[in-house]
Design a protein around this motif. Structure first.
Motif, short mmCIF file in Angstrom:
data_model
loop_
_atom_site.label_atom_id
_atom_site.label_comp_id
_atom_site.label_asym_id
_atom_site.label_seq_id
_atom_site.Cartn_x
_atom_site.Cartn_y
_atom_site.Cartn_z
N GLN A 182 0.94 -1.17 0.12
CA GLN A 182 -0.02 -0.01 0.04
C GLN A 182 0.83 1.16 -0.01
OE1 GLN A 182 -2.25 -1.01 3.59
NE2 GLN A 182 -4.21 -0.54 2.40
N GLU A 183 0.28 2.33 -0.23
CA GLU A 183 1.02 3.73 -0.28
C GLU A 183 2.31 3.89 -1.27
OE1 GLU A 183 -0.72 5.79 1.55
OE2 GLU A 183 -2.11 4.22 2.60
N GLN A 184 2.21 3.03 -2.07
CA GLN A 184 3.44 3.08 -3.05
C GLN A 184 2.68 3.02 -4.59
OE1 GLN A 184 6.46 3.41 -3.10
NE2 GLN A 184 6.89 3.44 -0.96
N PRO A 185 3.38 3.78 -5.57
CA PRO A 185 2.85 3.81 -6.66
C PRO A 185 3.04 2.33 -7.46
CG PRO A 185 4.65 5.55 -6.60
CD PRO A 185 4.73 4.63 -5.29
N TYR A 186 3.99 1.51 -6.88
CA TYR A 186 4.36 0.14 -7.37
C TYR A 186 3.12 -0.75 -7.60
CZ TYR A 186 7.10 -4.21 -7.97
OH TYR A 186 7.62 -5.44 -8.40
N LEU A 187 2.99 -1.47 -8.61
CA LEU A 187 1.65 -2.05 -9.15
C LEU A 187 1.70 -3.65 -8.87
CD1 LEU A 187 0.46 -0.34 -12.22
CD2 LEU A 187 -0.88 -0.56 -10.09
N LEU A 188 3.11 -4.03 -8.75
CA LEU A 188 3.09 -5.56 -9.13
C LEU A 188 3.02 -6.14 -7.53
CD1 LEU A 188 6.01 -6.20 -11.57
CD2 LEU A 188 3.49 -6.92 -11.92
N PRO A 189 2.80 -7.59 -7.24
CA PRO A 189 2.62 -8.09 -6.08
C PRO A 189 3.83 -8.19 -5.30
CG PRO A 189 1.74 -9.53 -7.81
CD PRO A 189 2.26 -8.48 -8.34
N LYS A 190 3.85 -8.27 -4.18
CA LYS A 190 4.92 -8.58 -3.05
C LYS A 190 4.56 -9.98 -2.48
CE LYS A 190 8.44 -6.31 -2.62
NZ LYS A 190 9.61 -6.37 -3.28
N ASP A 191 5.07 -11.22 -2.94
CA ASP A 191 4.68 -12.31 -2.06
C ASP A 191 5.61 -13.48 -3.00
OD1 ASP A 191 3.56 -12.81 -4.79
OD2 ASP A 191 1.34 -12.54 -4.11
N TRP B 41 9.98 0.42 -13.91
CA TRP B 41 8.89 1.36 -14.64
C TRP B 41 7.51 1.19 -14.27
CZ3 TRP B 41 4.95 -0.78 -17.69
CH2 TRP B 41 4.95 -2.20 -17.79
N LEU B 42 7.40 0.09 -13.40
CA LEU B 42 6.01 -0.05 -12.64
C LEU B 42 5.86 0.44 -11.24
CD1 LEU B 42 4.24 -3.49 -14.10
CD2 LEU B 42 3.24 -1.24 -14.29
N ALA B 43 7.00 1.24 -10.94
CA ALA B 43 7.23 1.48 -9.52
C ALA B 43 7.52 3.15 -9.41
CB ALA B 43 8.34 0.67 -8.88
N ILE B 44 8.00 3.80 -10.49
CA ILE B 44 8.50 5.11 -10.41
C ILE B 44 7.55 6.00 -11.36
CG2 ILE B 44 10.52 6.60 -10.67
CD1 ILE B 44 10.81 4.40 -8.55
N GLY C 32 -2.29 0.08 -19.34
CA GLY C 32 -2.07 1.38 -19.59
C GLY C 32 -2.92 2.49 -18.70
N GLN C 33 -4.15 2.22 -18.56
CA GLN C 33 -5.01 3.03 -18.07
C GLN C 33 -4.76 2.94 -16.43
OE1 GLN C 33 -8.87 1.42 -20.23
NE2 GLN C 33 -9.60 3.67 -19.42
N LEU C 34 -4.56 1.84 -16.07
CA LEU C 34 -4.06 1.57 -14.73
C LEU C 34 -3.04 2.19 -14.46
CD1 LEU C 34 -4.78 0.08 -11.90
CD2 LEU C 34 -3.19 -1.79 -12.78
N ALA C 35 -1.82 1.96 -15.23
CA ALA C 35 -0.53 2.66 -14.96
C ALA C 35 -0.67 4.08 -14.82
CB ALA C 35 0.48 2.35 -16.16
N ALA C 36 -1.63 4.70 -15.79
CA ALA C 36 -1.69 6.15 -15.90
C ALA C 36 -2.16 6.76 -14.57
CB ALA C 36 -2.65 6.66 -16.91
N LEU C 37 -3.14 5.99 -13.85
CA LEU C 37 -3.71 6.34 -12.82
C LEU C 37 -2.72 6.69 -11.69
CD1 LEU C 37 -6.93 3.70 -12.30
CD2 LEU C 37 -6.83 6.32 -12.54
N THR D 73 3.21 5.04 -19.81
CA THR D 73 2.28 4.38 -20.50
C THR D 73 2.70 4.42 -22.14
OG1 THR D 73 0.75 5.87 -20.97
CG2 THR D 73 0.37 4.66 -19.09
N GLU D 74 3.63 4.93 -22.37
CA GLU D 74 3.94 5.22 -23.74
C GLU D 74 5.54 4.56 -24.13
OE1 GLU D 74 2.02 6.33 -25.99
OE2 GLU D 74 0.42 6.94 -24.47
#
Ligand SMILES: C[S@@+](CC[C@H](N)C(=O)[O-])C[C@H]1O[C@@H](n2cnc3c(N)ncnc32)[C@H](O)[C@@H]1O
Length: 312
Positions: A43-52, A152-155, A204-209, A214-215
């Motif tokens: 939580q509280e991070q831009p990072y989108l992938l799981p940590k497990d 790129w999915l974190a910063i 891309g829509q999710l990442a843009a949030l 996304t490009e």
């Protein structure tokens, strides 16, 4: 003092210069539930992938794919580095291998969380917990080699120039910084079928949030980020890797990696874009089948540069 004891660089207000300040990212903006089904997220991070554990296995698997694509763990012409830093080290596998290759070096892996704590890393490896968006907890001019791969999915996109300046700050004169990133745009997968395009559009829509790229801007800008951070002798290399069985063993492995990482995003896509998760999962499977039909390739870039030696 043990070698891993680093002082925080004294700065009057870290948040003024930390990469997050430029990112537009506000903590808690699009917070994911910490648990989604069987997956665990930060939580509280831009990072989108799981940590497990599933993600640990995927990252290790992906590490071996990348090592095969690059024919090694790095491209920069490093000689005998004494201090090495891996930012966003994930499972630590890359750093473990560097520690084994350079037993005289002190190798640090930095990440938001330590994973694989139970395994025994090489004796010259040390994990440091940290958030690169808040600045690195190391003195300036410290490391001979600073490596950062797949953030790129974190910063957030806007934070990249400051982030790379921060990597350059902790790099010693004549030391090297190396960046490795996949493309993020729909054109970074080519040629594509309709399911792939639809899935990439949703991702891309999710990442843009979260203000993420996304490009494919990051992948194309790695060398510019390094030059803007004051590094010289900058080199940039671009790879196009086949996705799918048509690309042989490497292509099959990369397609599996795509499926597994995409599944890690499916819950967030479903939740934020209000689509049934099963529909997203079906789309991922269809996209993976299309890779063989269309002979899709995926783009990856590596850039490295050196910090100028001090002249006095
Ligand atoms: C896709 S993984 C790549 C891991 C590793 N570099 C590799 O290539 O296998 C991204 C990693 O960056 C870490 N990360 C995300 N945001 C971060 C941040 N703000 N500061 C430090 N690490 C971060 C994640 O926890 C994750 O381990």
């Amino acid at each position: 003092m043990p070698w891993w004891f680093f002082r925080r660089r004294s700065r009057p207000a870290a948040s003024q210069t930390a990469p997050a300040a430029a990112s537009g990212w506000q903590l808690g903006e699009v917070a994911l539930p910490r648990l989604h089904g069987s997956r665990r997220y930060l939580q509280e991070q831009p990072y989108l992938l799981p940590k497990d554990l599933g993600e640990v296995n995927r990252l290790d698997f992906q590490h071996y794919i990348l090592r095969a694509v690059l024919r090694g763990n790095y491209l920069a012409p490093i000689q005998q580095p004494r201090r090495i830093l891996d930012v966003g080290c994930g499972t630590g596998q890359w750093a473990f291998e560097l520690a084994q290759q350079f037993p005289q070096a002190q190798v640090v892996g930095l990440d938001l969380e330590q994973v694989k704590a139970a395994t025994s890393p090489p004796p010259n490896y040390r994990f440091v917990q940290g958030d690169v968006l808040k600045g690195l907890p190391f003195d300036s001019d410290h490391f001979d080699f600073v490596h950062q791969r797949l953030l790129w999915l974190a910063i957030p996109l806007q934070a990249w120039p400051d982030l790379v300046r921060e990597l350059a700050r902790v790099t010693a004169p004549s030391g090297w910084v190396e960046l490795v990133e996949f493309g993020t745009g729909t054109t970074d997968f080519a040629p594509t079928g309709p399911a792939t395009e639809r899935y990439l559009h949703l991702a891309g829509q999710l990442a843009a949030l979260r203000g993420l790229d996304t490009e494919g801007v990051i992948m194309r800008s790695l060398d510019r980020y390094l030059r803007d951070a004051g590094l010289t002798r900058v080199e940039y290399q671009f790879f196009e890797v086949p996705l799918g069985q048509w690309g042989g063993r490497l292509g099959s492995l990369l397609a599996l990696d795509f499926r597994e990482s995409s599944k890690g995003l499916s819950g967030a896509i479903a939740a934020h874009l209000q689509i049934p998760e099963q529909e997203v999962l079906d789309l991922i499977e269809s996209a993976a089948s299309e890779f063989d039909e269309f002979h899709t390739r995926y783009r990856l870039a590596v850039a490295y540069g050196s910090k100028p030696p001090t002249t006095h």
